[in-house]
Design a protein around this motif. Structure first.
Motif, mmCIF file in Angstrom:
data_model
loop_
_atom_site.group_PDB
_atom_site.id
_atom_site.type_symbol
_atom_site.label_atom_id
_atom_site.label_comp_id
_atom_site.label_asym_id
_atom_site.label_seq_id
_atom_site.Cartn_x
_atom_site.Cartn_y
_atom_site.Cartn_z
ATOM 1 N N ILE A 42 43.792 -36.369 -11.739
ATOM 2 C CA ILE A 42 43.085 -35.114 -11.515
ATOM 3 C C ILE A 42 44.093 -33.969 -11.615
ATOM 4 O O ILE A 42 45.056 -33.909 -10.849
ATOM 5 N N LYS A 43 43.865 -33.076 -12.565
ATOM 6 C CA LYS A 43 44.760 -31.938 -12.761
ATOM 7 C C LYS A 43 44.431 -30.811 -11.788
ATOM 8 O O LYS A 43 43.355 -30.797 -11.178
ATOM 9 N N LYS A 44 45.344 -29.860 -11.702
ATOM 10 C CA LYS A 44 45.091 -28.672 -10.879
ATOM 11 C C LYS A 44 43.855 -27.946 -11.411
ATOM 12 O O LYS A 44 43.658 -27.846 -12.621
ATOM 13 N N GLY A 45 43.021 -27.455 -10.494
ATOM 14 C CA GLY A 45 41.810 -26.753 -10.879
ATOM 15 C C GLY A 45 40.628 -27.662 -11.154
ATOM 16 O O GLY A 45 39.536 -27.181 -11.450
ATOM 17 N N GLU A 46 40.827 -28.979 -11.043
ATOM 18 C CA GLU A 46 39.751 -29.923 -11.322
ATOM 19 C C GLU A 46 39.171 -30.505 -10.034
ATOM 20 O O GLU A 46 39.796 -30.478 -8.971
ATOM 21 N N SER A 47 37.966 -31.023 -10.163
ATOM 22 C CA SER A 47 37.296 -31.722 -9.067
ATOM 23 C C SER A 47 36.981 -33.148 -9.518
ATOM 24 O O SER A 47 36.795 -33.398 -10.710
ATOM 25 N N ALA A 48 36.914 -34.038 -8.544
ATOM 26 C CA ALA A 48 36.572 -35.426 -8.891
ATOM 27 C C ALA A 48 36.058 -36.168 -7.666
ATOM 28 O O ALA A 48 36.405 -35.833 -6.527
ATOM 29 N N ASN A 79 35.580 -27.369 1.446
ATOM 30 C CA ASN A 79 36.633 -28.228 0.888
ATOM 31 C C ASN A 79 37.135 -27.764 -0.475
ATOM 32 O O ASN A 79 37.971 -28.443 -1.088
ATOM 33 N N LYS A 80 36.658 -26.628 -0.949
ATOM 34 C CA LYS A 80 37.145 -26.092 -2.224
ATOM 35 C C LYS A 80 38.241 -25.077 -1.921
ATOM 36 O O LYS A 80 37.964 -23.943 -1.538
ATOM 37 N N PRO A 81 39.496 -25.484 -2.093
ATOM 38 C CA PRO A 81 40.605 -24.682 -1.573
ATOM 39 C C PRO A 81 40.975 -23.480 -2.442
ATOM 40 O O PRO A 81 40.794 -23.504 -3.662
ATOM 41 N N LYS A 82 41.488 -22.465 -1.784
ATOM 42 C CA LYS A 82 42.025 -21.303 -2.484
ATOM 43 C C LYS A 82 43.348 -21.664 -3.142
ATOM 44 O O LYS A 82 43.724 -21.101 -4.177
ATOM 45 N N ARG A 83 44.059 -22.588 -2.526
ATOM 46 C CA ARG A 83 45.286 -23.140 -3.106
ATOM 47 C C ARG A 83 45.429 -24.574 -2.610
ATOM 48 O O ARG A 83 44.850 -24.969 -1.602
ATOM 49 N N GLY A 84 46.189 -25.369 -3.339
ATOM 50 C CA GLY A 84 46.415 -26.745 -2.932
ATOM 51 C C GLY A 84 45.248 -27.675 -3.209
ATOM 52 O O GLY A 84 44.410 -27.414 -4.075
ATOM 53 N N THR A 85 45.197 -28.755 -2.461
ATOM 54 C CA THR A 85 44.223 -29.825 -2.690
ATOM 55 C C THR A 85 43.619 -30.275 -1.370
ATOM 56 O O THR A 85 44.323 -30.370 -0.356
ATOM 57 N N ILE A 86 42.317 -30.555 -1.397
ATOM 58 C CA ILE A 86 41.645 -31.123 -0.228
ATOM 59 C C ILE A 86 40.976 -32.431 -0.642
ATOM 60 O O ILE A 86 40.195 -32.475 -1.592
ATOM 61 N N ILE A 87 41.330 -33.493 0.073
ATOM 62 C CA ILE A 87 40.765 -34.821 -0.159
ATOM 63 C C ILE A 87 39.898 -35.173 1.041
ATOM 64 O O ILE A 87 40.379 -35.194 2.173
#
Length: 340
Positions: free
Chosen positions: A17-23, A80-88
């Motif tokens: 999963i690249k930056k800016g993507e969701s999965a 859970n849609k972050p302004k920066r970084g990643t949320i799992i």
């Protein structure tokens, strides 16, 4: 928090999963005895901007529905849609227990007592191993949501170990009514995170088999505050400070029933009580016996047994005995239910 991980491509459970993507990826360990597969969805949201990776989990125990509901709301509202970084997000780790509304796994084991797990061990141990080896290494910080046990209603609280400045700061930011200092239990998820150097806040509130709106609201608001503190919360969400500062409980005692019978608590959760205050009644079904349960020390009531039938020796009220920077209050207000 230590230096954050910066992964241009998040490689998790066989998915890149690249930056800016969701999965949504599948966390699959075993099949049912009917050969049907059970896929535990893991929802991943990545910003284009670099930042921390926050792992949000619930459902380590299958009957702890409040925690699952908190993570569900975090996802459904887009928190859970972050302004920066990643949320799992892993809303239900013990999906086997969740299906059967049972605390344990089908093998009778408590998942929170088998970490870090064994690859070729029991079913619960295999789930723990896969979580620790394939998901947890990506996290810089963890929020793990739990619920109280059957019939015991816990006030909204965050549990941390003492002498951890980072955890204390994050617990204050979370803003639950209570922060309870408690040691990490051997083979628990919290202890495994600690050994790996990953800060973790454990939230607990309410009771099993039950969804309480005030508790879930406290958990969702706390998660928003922490994400805002980490500069990860989307600007469309408003963050409000809690009405009261967190009460840090350093020690506490249970009041146990001196008689068996029908039980009716009359004191509200979060109440500050004085010695000899009446907390509840134990009666018999025949109207000939009425025992007044009284406080043996002053402090906050932060856990109440809500079972209508109790036996001698049952734990019925959990009351603080020592508090950091104590200021005598009356009652801690729970957060009002709000829709974002």
């Amino acid at each position: 928090m230590s230096k954050i991980k910066t992964e241009d491509v998040l490689d998790i459970l066989g998915t890149k999963i690249k930056k800016g993507e969701s999965a949504t990826v599948s966390f699959n360990v075993a099949k049912l005895h009917t050969q049907n597969t059970i896929d535990v969805p893991i929802i991943i949201e990545r910003s284009k901007k670099p930042g921390p990776t926050v792992l949000i989990t619930a459902g380590i125990h299958g009957d702890e529905i409040n925690g699952v509901e908190i993570v569900r709301q975090i996802i459904s509202k887009g928190i859970n849609k972050p302004k920066r970084g990643t949320i799992i997000c892993v809303p239900v780790i013990n999906v086997f227990g969740f299906i059967h509304m049972d605390r344990e796994f089908p093998d009778g084991r408590d998942l929170n007592r088998v970490f870090p797990g064994i690859q070729g061990g029991s079913l619960a141990s295999r789930v723990a191993f896969k979580l620790v080896t394939e998901v947890l290494p990506h996290a810089d910080f963890v929020m793990d949501f739990h619920t109280g046990g059957a019939d015991r209603f816990n006030a909204a609280q965050v549990r941390i170990i003492d002498e951890e400045p980072t955890l204390k700061e994050l617990a204050k930011v979370f803003g639950a009514p209570f922060v309870l200092y408690s040691n990490n239990l051997s083979k628990s998820f919290r202890n495994t995170c600690h050994k790996l150097g990953i800060p973790i806040l454990l939230f607990e509130g309410g009771k099993s088999f039950h969804i309480d709106n005030a508790i879930t609201n406290s958990g969702v608001n706390g998660a928003k505050r922490v994400l805002d503190h980490l500069e990860m919360l989307n600007r469309k969400f408003k963050v409000s400070l809690p009405k009261n500062p967190c009460v840090f409980i350093t020690d506490s005692k249970w009041i146990r029933a001196s008689h068996s019978g029908m039980f009716k608590p009359i004191v509200a959760i979060n109440t500050y009580v004085a010695i000899d205050d009446v907390l509840g009644h134990i009666t018999d079904p025949y109207g000939s016996f009425n025992h007044f349960v009284k406080a043996k020390n002053e402090g906050y009531v932060f856990n109440i047994n809500q079972s209508p039938i109790i036996y001698q020796g049952d734990a019925i009220f959990h009351i603080s005995t020592e508090i950091e920077n104590f200021v005598k209050p009356t009652v801690i207000e729970t957060e009002q239910i709000k829709n974002d």
